[in-house]
Design a protein around this motif. Structure first.
Motif, PDB file in Angstrom:
ATOM      1  N   ALA A  10       0.826  -1.205   0.000  1.00 17.59           N
ATOM      2  CA  ALA A  10       0.000   0.000   0.000  1.00 17.59           C
ATOM      3  C   ALA A  10       0.858   1.253   0.000  1.00 17.59           C
ATOM      4  CB  ALA A  10      -0.936  -0.006   1.206  1.00 17.59           C
ATOM      5  N   ALA A  11       1.989   1.191   0.705  1.00 12.65           N
ATOM      6  CA  ALA A  11       2.848   2.373   0.799  1.00 12.65           C
ATOM      7  C   ALA A  11       3.474   2.733  -0.546  1.00 12.65           C
ATOM      8  CB  ALA A  11       3.928   2.141   1.836  1.00 12.65           C
ATOM      9  N   SER A  12       3.638   1.734  -1.438  1.00  8.14           N
ATOM     10  CA  SER A  12       4.320   1.993  -2.704  1.00  8.14           C
ATOM     11  C   SER A  12       3.362   2.255  -3.859  1.00  8.14           C
ATOM     12  CB  SER A  12       5.223   0.810  -3.055  1.00  8.14           C
ATOM     13  OG  SER A  12       4.448  -0.351  -3.318  1.00  8.14           O
ATOM     14  N   VAL A  13       2.059   2.221  -3.608  1.00 10.56           N
ATOM     15  CA  VAL A  13       1.090   2.448  -4.680  1.00 10.56           C
ATOM     16  C   VAL A  13       1.092   3.924  -5.064  1.00 10.56           C
ATOM     17  CG1 VAL A  13      -1.350   2.425  -5.303  1.00 10.56           C
ATOM     18  CG2 VAL A  13      -0.378   0.524  -4.011  1.00 10.56           C
ATOM     19  N   PRO A  14       1.432   4.239  -6.309  1.00 13.06           N
ATOM     20  CA  PRO A  14       1.372   5.650  -6.717  1.00 13.06           C
ATOM     21  C   PRO A  14      -0.080   6.084  -6.894  1.00 13.06           C
ATOM     22  CG  PRO A  14       1.961   4.273  -8.594  1.00 13.06           C
ATOM     23  CD  PRO A  14       1.883   3.361  -7.398  1.00 13.06           C
ATOM     24  N   ARG A  15      -0.316   7.323  -6.592  1.00 16.30           N
ATOM     25  CA  ARG A  15      -1.655   7.884  -6.743  1.00 16.30           C
ATOM     26  C   ARG A  15      -2.704   7.008  -6.051  1.00 16.30           C
ATOM     27  NH1 ARG A  15      -2.081  11.119 -11.268  1.00 16.30           N
ATOM     28  NH2 ARG A  15      -4.223  11.288 -10.568  1.00 16.30           N
ATOM     29  N   PRO A  16      -2.577   6.815  -4.735  1.00 17.54           N
ATOM     30  CA  PRO A  16      -3.471   5.866  -4.042  1.00 17.54           C
ATOM     31  C   PRO A  16      -4.887   6.374  -3.830  1.00 17.54           C
ATOM     32  CG  PRO A  16      -2.034   6.965  -2.471  1.00 17.54           C
ATOM     33  CD  PRO A  16      -1.570   7.396  -3.839  1.00 17.54           C
ATOM     34  N   GLU A  17      -5.145   7.663  -4.027  1.00 14.65           N
ATOM     35  CA  GLU A  17      -6.463   8.226  -3.773  1.00 14.65           C
ATOM     36  C   GLU A  17      -7.478   7.733  -4.819  1.00 14.65           C
ATOM     37  OE1 GLU A  17      -3.041  10.781  -2.844  1.00 14.65           O
ATOM     38  OE2 GLU A  17      -3.870  10.083  -4.758  1.00 14.65           O
ATOM     39  N   TYR A  18      -8.742   7.769  -4.434  1.00 11.44           N
ATOM     40  CA  TYR A  18      -9.779   7.423  -5.408  1.00 11.44           C
ATOM     41  C   TYR A  18      -9.697   8.409  -6.571  1.00 11.44           C
ATOM     42  CZ  TYR A  18     -14.200   5.819  -7.303  1.00 11.44           C
ATOM     43  OH  TYR A  18     -15.171   5.284  -8.135  1.00 11.44           O
ATOM     44  N   PRO A  19      -9.697   7.914  -7.807  1.00 15.90           N
ATOM     45  CA  PRO A  19      -9.434   8.802  -8.947  1.00 15.90           C
ATOM     46  C   PRO A  19     -10.530   9.818  -9.249  1.00 15.90           C
ATOM     47  CG  PRO A  19      -8.940   6.513  -9.492  1.00 15.90           C
ATOM     48  CD  PRO A  19      -9.688   6.498  -8.196  1.00 15.90           C
ATOM     49  N   ARG A  20     -11.753   9.559  -8.764  1.00 14.73           N
ATOM     50  CA  ARG A  20     -12.871  10.442  -9.097  1.00 14.73           C
ATOM     51  C   ARG A  20     -13.533  10.961  -7.825  1.00 14.73           C
ATOM     52  NH1 ARG A  20     -15.759   9.878 -13.884  1.00 14.73           N
ATOM     53  NH2 ARG A  20     -17.045  11.509 -12.950  1.00 14.73           N
ATOM     54  N   PRO A  21     -12.961  11.969  -7.174  1.00 15.33           N
ATOM     55  CA  PRO A  21     -13.604  12.493  -5.960  1.00 15.33           C
ATOM     56  C   PRO A  21     -14.960  13.121  -6.234  1.00 15.33           C
ATOM     57  CG  PRO A  21     -11.761  13.873  -6.639  1.00 15.33           C
ATOM     58  CD  PRO A  21     -11.707  12.655  -7.484  1.00 15.33           C
ATOM     59  N   ASP A  22     -15.249  13.397  -7.509  1.00 15.05           N
ATOM     60  CA  ASP A  22     -16.556  13.930  -7.874  1.00 15.05           C
ATOM     61  C   ASP A  22     -17.592  12.819  -8.071  1.00 15.05           C
ATOM     62  OD1 ASP A  22     -14.956  13.187 -10.179  1.00 15.05           O
ATOM     63  OD2 ASP A  22     -16.601  13.943 -11.403  1.00 15.05           O
ATOM     64  N   TRP A  23     -17.153  11.530  -7.986  1.00 14.52           N
ATOM     65  CA  TRP A  23     -18.082  10.412  -8.213  1.00 14.52           C
ATOM     66  C   TRP A  23     -17.451   9.157  -7.616  1.00 14.52           C
ATOM     67  CZ3 TRP A  23     -22.946  10.888  -9.399  1.00 14.52           C
ATOM     68  CH2 TRP A  23     -23.685   9.774  -9.818  1.00 14.52           C
ATOM     69  N   GLN A  24     -17.612   8.992  -6.300  1.00  9.54           N
ATOM     70  CA  GLN A  24     -16.817   8.018  -5.562  1.00  9.54           C
ATOM     71  C   GLN A  24     -17.689   7.003  -4.833  1.00  9.54           C
ATOM     72  OE1 GLN A  24     -13.776   9.784  -3.212  1.00  9.54           O
ATOM     73  NE2 GLN A  24     -13.237   7.915  -2.122  1.00  9.54           N
ATOM     74  N   ARG A  25     -17.281   5.735  -4.948  1.00 17.97           N
ATOM     75  CA  ARG A  25     -17.901   4.656  -4.174  1.00 17.97           C
ATOM     76  C   ARG A  25     -16.905   4.129  -3.147  1.00 17.97           C
ATOM     77  NH1 ARG A  25     -20.452   4.103  -9.237  1.00 17.97           N
ATOM     78  NH2 ARG A  25     -22.723   3.981  -9.033  1.00 17.97           N
ATOM     79  N   ARG A  26     -17.457   3.497  -2.100  1.00 12.88           N
ATOM     80  CA  ARG A  26     -16.630   3.084  -0.971  1.00 12.88           C
ATOM     81  C   ARG A  26     -15.888   1.786  -1.238  1.00 12.88           C
ATOM     82  NH1 ARG A  26     -17.231  -0.073   3.462  1.00 12.88           N
ATOM     83  NH2 ARG A  26     -19.342  -0.642   2.831  1.00 12.88           N
ATOM     84  N   ASP A  27     -16.504   0.852  -1.950  1.00 10.83           N
ATOM     85  CA  ASP A  27     -15.921  -0.477  -2.128  1.00 10.83           C
ATOM     86  C   ASP A  27     -15.154  -0.530  -3.442  1.00 10.83           C
ATOM     87  OD1 ASP A  27     -15.283  -3.109  -1.802  1.00 10.83           O
ATOM     88  OD2 ASP A  27     -17.314  -3.894  -2.126  1.00 10.83           O
ATOM     89  N   TRP A  28     -13.833  -0.365  -3.342  1.00  8.26           N
ATOM     90  CA  TRP A  28     -13.027  -0.308  -4.560  1.00  8.26           C
ATOM     91  C   TRP A  28     -11.616  -0.774  -4.257  1.00  8.26           C
ATOM     92  CZ3 TRP A  28      -8.915   3.270  -5.765  1.00  8.26           C
ATOM     93  CH2 TRP A  28      -8.573   4.121  -4.697  1.00  8.26           C
ATOM     94  N   LEU A  29     -10.844  -1.042  -5.305  1.00 16.65           N
ATOM     95  CA  LEU A  29      -9.453  -1.470  -5.153  1.00 16.65           C
ATOM     96  C   LEU A  29      -8.591  -0.754  -6.183  1.00 16.65           C
ATOM     97  CD1 LEU A  29      -7.406  -3.435  -3.793  1.00 16.65           C
ATOM     98  CD2 LEU A  29      -7.834  -4.989  -5.727  1.00 16.65           C
ATOM     99  N   ASN A  30      -7.569  -0.070  -5.687  1.00 12.66           N
ATOM    100  CA  ASN A  30      -6.635   0.640  -6.557  1.00 12.66           C
ATOM    101  C   ASN A  30      -5.698  -0.365  -7.230  1.00 12.66           C
ATOM    102  OD1 ASN A  30      -4.485   2.294  -7.559  1.00 12.66           O
ATOM    103  ND2 ASN A  30      -5.060   3.888  -6.089  1.00 12.66           N
ATOM    104  N   LEU A  31      -5.601  -0.297  -8.545  1.00 14.71           N
ATOM    105  CA  LEU A  31      -4.713  -1.187  -9.293  1.00 14.71           C
ATOM    106  C   LEU A  31      -3.468  -0.477  -9.809  1.00 14.71           C
ATOM    107  CD1 LEU A  31      -7.256  -3.377 -11.314  1.00 14.71           C
ATOM    108  CD2 LEU A  31      -6.184  -3.831  -9.102  1.00 14.71           C
ATOM    109  N   ASN A  32      -3.212   0.710  -9.326  1.00 11.81           N
ATOM    110  CA  ASN A  32      -1.955   1.367  -9.671  1.00 11.81           C
ATOM    111  C   ASN A  32      -0.794   0.602  -9.052  1.00 11.81           C
ATOM    112  OD1 ASN A  32      -3.446   3.357 -10.923  1.00 11.81           O
ATOM    113  ND2 ASN A  32      -3.217   4.850  -9.268  1.00 11.81           N
ATOM    114  N   GLY A  33       0.388   0.798  -9.615  1.00 10.99           N
ATOM    115  CA  GLY A  33       1.566   0.128  -9.086  1.00 10.99           C
ATOM    116  C   GLY A  33       2.221  -0.751 -10.135  1.00 10.99           C
TER     117      GLY A  33
END
Length: 913
Positions: A10-33
């Motif tokens: 988790a610490a090494s994931v770039p851009r860990p924030e939800y990509p769409r703060p204007d349209w955000q759901r709670r249950d998600w998984l970041n695939l950056n990295g």
């Protein structure tokens, strides 16, 4: 490499924030990295194995990707993922912020879908293929061959190849809100137009909760299988309006409860604001309005380019900082250039308060049917995605006719022109541009739409009448802007093509600056002097309602930014004329225009007057009295001397530009001086509203310069040295300045008044203006001219150090030099020259530029050096009445500024008495 799970902490994931703060759901998984990767370039097929690792979401051409290969071709991505949605029976969506250009996706060997277009967001429902009891293999094929039909924009600074925006998984219930578009009115009326997707028919409850209880609205809706269009209206009491000054957002949640279809909750927001244009008073031209009031648009072109991530910001903080950097300058809008912006950066524009003019990405080929279809598809994706951002006030459909001209070869093949024809903006293409303008107006009537942001005077139909110019020199800029204003009126054919004429649309400059407009371009040079008089010329015209300066940051071959590419500061030097003045003073909505050249040469003691105008595009101070304080001051050999001064009380009423009742009159100093008329406008409580200044090169008129000091002055021209020992030496600014590169010395033979003129020499001082000298490649090898064609739009090397106009603007990077001063070989002083600066403080270096479109070390200046000669040396000089003056520099070099260069109107001076 065999398929394997790529582990990313988790610490090494770039851009860990939800990509769409204007349209955000709670249950998600970041695939950056980290993903497994292989590249099939257009020149080689490469291995079938995944033999590399790439960091998503960075373009494979960028350094941050870990690949760093700017090659066209096909990028293959693979990653194994284990993930189970929190709610049983949830749908699983695989989402991509953007992939350039054609993308195919497989999950566990099942083709999930395809997408074409480099900038639009897209998603695939992968529920059927997703495994919750075993790892899942995601495979992505991204093809980017830079085809002329692609929407590419201005990628040449750094290519956006493959995945270049975040990738994530998201869980949704069987019935979910697919989209909601908020249309707001300043009376608090909000219309929400939703698309609700449902797997089966049924009843559902729809709830809107926003603004900490300001909005609590619920409705029941009947859903059919598939997509459902639902319109909901509600009223916000005592609405808080969004603006750059008060960026209030109604943050909250849309909740859809559909029984056994599940409950969907989306966190989103809206801002209440209205964008428009309006006529004011008896004017026959409009101004842009925000919330029903005029707004003066102080803007900049934002290329959104980062030196390591290219068009992908490394962190969310850097996106926030980008908006902050613009806002701290007093700017209230940015034009995102030839591309849509990332949603998170648009979020920060919404949150911090920055208006956005967003371009559609251009293509570079012929505007044929396949290209038009690709463009239209992507334009719809962009407007749909970004509709809810209150910061966006305008869409620009095309830029500078790029991609709209049919090439000569195609014209010849179709029998429309001969082989020698040039590319042509055909009437049928103009009609397509009109259709795109009208289409955008139909899908988004809440914003202003521009057909084409032009540099070729070829608009067709538009809500804003804009034009581009890159012209330098005060007289030239003044004449050009005046001409454009005078030719702008309803029915005028100016700036329009194909028999189309102007409406009463607002007049706005949508690109300006001094990156172009010079022979071989501006190189990397000071822009502060030009910028201030250009702002004055814009604000002089009641008809103009704003500008777009090129650009926020330097990029790879354009050095016209307010900041360096890395965000480093540039110093404009305005505080050297008016204490506390910054760039933000030139962007004040309430402004004092000085209707005069930035510098005038005048005779000492002359009485002058300067006309002033008041320019107001805010009602903050309307009905109040503002106090305009002014003073004339000059520097007398290091001492600040104040001359005439006064305060004018102004009734501050009404929008627009009006003359101040009487010019300011004053007497120039009775000596050689760079005199400054400094203005400060204050509110009754002392708050500074804006500052401004203008300068005067005051000349004594005699053979000997006149300064306010006892004794006699001997002036020695800086180019009058008897010898020099530098490795590189040259004169500049019409022989007003001399330069020595690397270590060396200038030696001068100085003669003092003889005993008949001055019987006894009691005291002697030396004065001179000096700086370090940073050697450029052109100083060593000679300047090289480089034609600036369309290749510059694609990132061609500027060879900036060979550019004849280059002289680095004052910024965070210092170049210092240590100098020693010797009289007849005896050291009398040493100085550390901290830099080799160039900004608006080098007023005399601008005043004596010979040609408006060539820069000869313009804006350069030094530091005043004063040496009080010891009595032992004065005694020797009393006998000899002559001496050798040596100014010796270390490897930092030396520049000496004469009477007509720098910021002090002095040659090398010897003051004796």
């Amino acid at each position: 490499m065999a398929a394997q799970a790529v582990q990313t902490s988790a610490a090494s994931v770039p851009r860990p924030e939800y990509p769409r703060p204007d349209w955000q759901r709670r249950d998600w998984l970041n695939l950056n990295g980290a993903w497994s990767f292989r590249l099939e370039s257009e020149n080689e097929s490469g291995s079938a194995e995944f033999d590399a690792e790439i960091v998503v979401p960075f373009s494979w051409a960028s350094p941050l990707s870990g690949i760093g290969r700017d090659e066209r071709g096909i990028g293959w991505y693979k990653r194994e993922v284990s993930w189970t949605p929190e709610a049983a029976g949830s749908l699983v969506f695989l989402r991509f912020g953007a992939v350039d250009y054609r993308c195919d996706v497989w999950v566990n060997g099942t083709h999930a879908g395809s997408h074409s277009g480099g900038y639009g967001e897209f998603e695939f429902d992968v529920t059927a293929a997703w495994q919750t009891d075993a790892p899942n293999t995601i495979m992505v094929r991204a093809e980017d061959y830079d085809r002329k039909s692609q929407t590419r924009g201005k990628q040449g600074y750094g290519e956006i190849r493959g995945i270049w925006q975040p990738v994530w998984l998201e869980a949704r219930p069987q019935a979910y809100v697919q989209q909601a578009k908020f249309v707001t009115k300043i009376d608090g009326t909000v219309q929400a137009n939703l698309i609700i997707a449902a797997s089966k028919a049924g009843e559902a409850s729809l709830q809107f909760n926003f603004g900490d209880g300001a909005v609590c609205h619920a409705e029941n809706v009947s859903l059919a299988p598939g997509g459902n269009l639902v319109g909901v209206s509600f009223q916000v009491e005592d609405p808080q309006l969004w603006s750059p000054e008060t960026p209030y957002l109604y943050e909250g949640e849309i909740k859809l409860a559909a029984g056994d279809g599940g409950t969907d909750a989306v966190t989103t927001y809206f801002g209440i604001r209205e964008v428009g244009t309006a006529l004011f008073g008896d004017r026959n031209y409009r101004w842009v309005t925000l919330n029903g009031k005029p707004v003066y648009l102080n803007g900049t072109l934002d290329q959104s380019f980062h030196e390591t991530g290219f068009f992908t910001y490394p962190t969310d903080d850097e996106m926030r900082d980008e908006i902050y950097l613009a806002k701290r300058l007093g700017l209230n809008f940015v034009r995102i250039h030839i591309k849509p912006e990332e949603p998170r950066k648009l979020y920060w524009a919404d949150k911090l308060g920055m208006l956005i003019m967003e371009d559609m990405p251009c293509f570079w080929g012929n505007p044929d049917e396949p290209t038009r279809a690709a463009y239209e598809r992507e334009a719809k994706e962009i407007i749909d995605r970004d509709f809810n951002h209150p910061s966006i006030f305008s869409w620009i459909m095309f830029n500078e006719t790029w991609g709209l001209r049919t090439d000569a070869e195609t014209l010849a093949l179709t029998g429309q022109a001969g082989d020698q024809a040039v590319a042509t903006y055909l009437p049928e293409t103009q009609e397509w541009v009109r259709a795109m303008y009208r289409w955008a107006k139909s899908v988004d009537p809440t914003r202003l739409v521009e057909d084409n942001s032009p540099c070729n005077y070829d608009k067709v139909e538009s809500d804003i009448n804009t034009w581009h110019f890159y012209i330098n020199g005060y007289e030239q800029v003044r004449a050009h802007v005046t001409e454009v204003v005078e030719k702008t009126y309803p029915g005028s054919a100016f700036n329009y093509a194909g028999g189309n004429v102007q409406s009463d649309a607002p007049l706005l400059n949508s690109e300006c600056g001094n990156v172009w407009g010079f022979v071989s371009g501006a190189g990397d040079s000071d822009l502060a002097w030009h910028y201030r008089y250009m702002m004055n010329e814009f604000r002089r015209h009641d008809k103009m309602c704003g500008f777009v300066f090129t650009e926020l940051r330097d990029v790879t071959n354009e050095f016209n930014g307010y900041y360096r590419l890395d965000g480093g500061e540039k110093f404009f030097g305005y505080e050297g004329f008016v204490p506390g003045m910054t760039l933000a003073d030139l962007h004040a909505p309430d402004f004092i225009v000085i209707d005069a050249p930035p510098c005038q040469t005048a005779q000492a003691g002359t009485r002058l007057s300067v006309p002033l105008l008041k320019s107001s595009y805010s009602d903050r101070y309307h009905g109040q009295k503002l106090l305009l304080g002014w003073e004339l001051w000059h520097d007398n050999l290091g001492t600040r001397v104040t001359g005439d001064r006064g305060v004018i009380e102004l009734d501050w009423n009404g929008f627009g530009v009006k003359a101040i009742h009487a010019p300011i009159a004053f007497d120039l100093p009775k000596q050689d001086a760079l005199a400054v008329l400094a203005l400060t406008l204050r509110a009754a409580d002392g708050t500074v509203v804006t500052r401004n200044f203008v300068t005067f090169d005051v000349r004594g008129g005699g053979e000997t310069p006149v300064y306010d000091a006892d004794g006699r002055f001997v002036a020695v021209p800086v180019t009058g040295f008897a010898e020099q020992t530098f490795a590189y030496q040259w004169n500049a600014i019409q022989e007003g300045k001399t330069n020595g590169g690397r270590a060396g010395a200038f030696v001068y033979d100085v003669r003092l008044p003889d005993a008949g003129e001055l019987p006894l020499l009691r005291h002697a001082d030396l004065y001179f203006e000096a700086s370090a000298k940073r050697l450029l490649a052109r100083n060593i090898e000679g300047a090289r001219e480089k034609a600036h064609g369309i290749d510059f739009m694609h990132g061609a090397d500027a060879a900036v150090e060979y550019n004849a106009n280059t002289y680095y603007m004052t910024d965070d990077e210092r170049h210092e030099s240590r100098i020693r001063v010797l009289v007849d070989g005896e050291e009398v002083a040493s100085f550390l020259l901290p830099d080799n600066p160039a900004d608006s403080q080098g007023a005399l270096s601008y005043q004596y530029q010979e040609v408006h479109n060539k820069l000869d070390e313009a804006g350069s200046y030094g530091y005043l050096c004063k040496v009080v000669l010891p009595s032992s040396i004065v005694a020797k000089l009393d006998r000899s009445r002559a001496f050798k003056l040596t100014v010796e520099a270390d490897e930092g070099g030396l520049a000496l500024y004469g009477r007509n260069a720098g910021r002090y109107p002095i040659d090398i001076l010897v003051n004796v008495n």
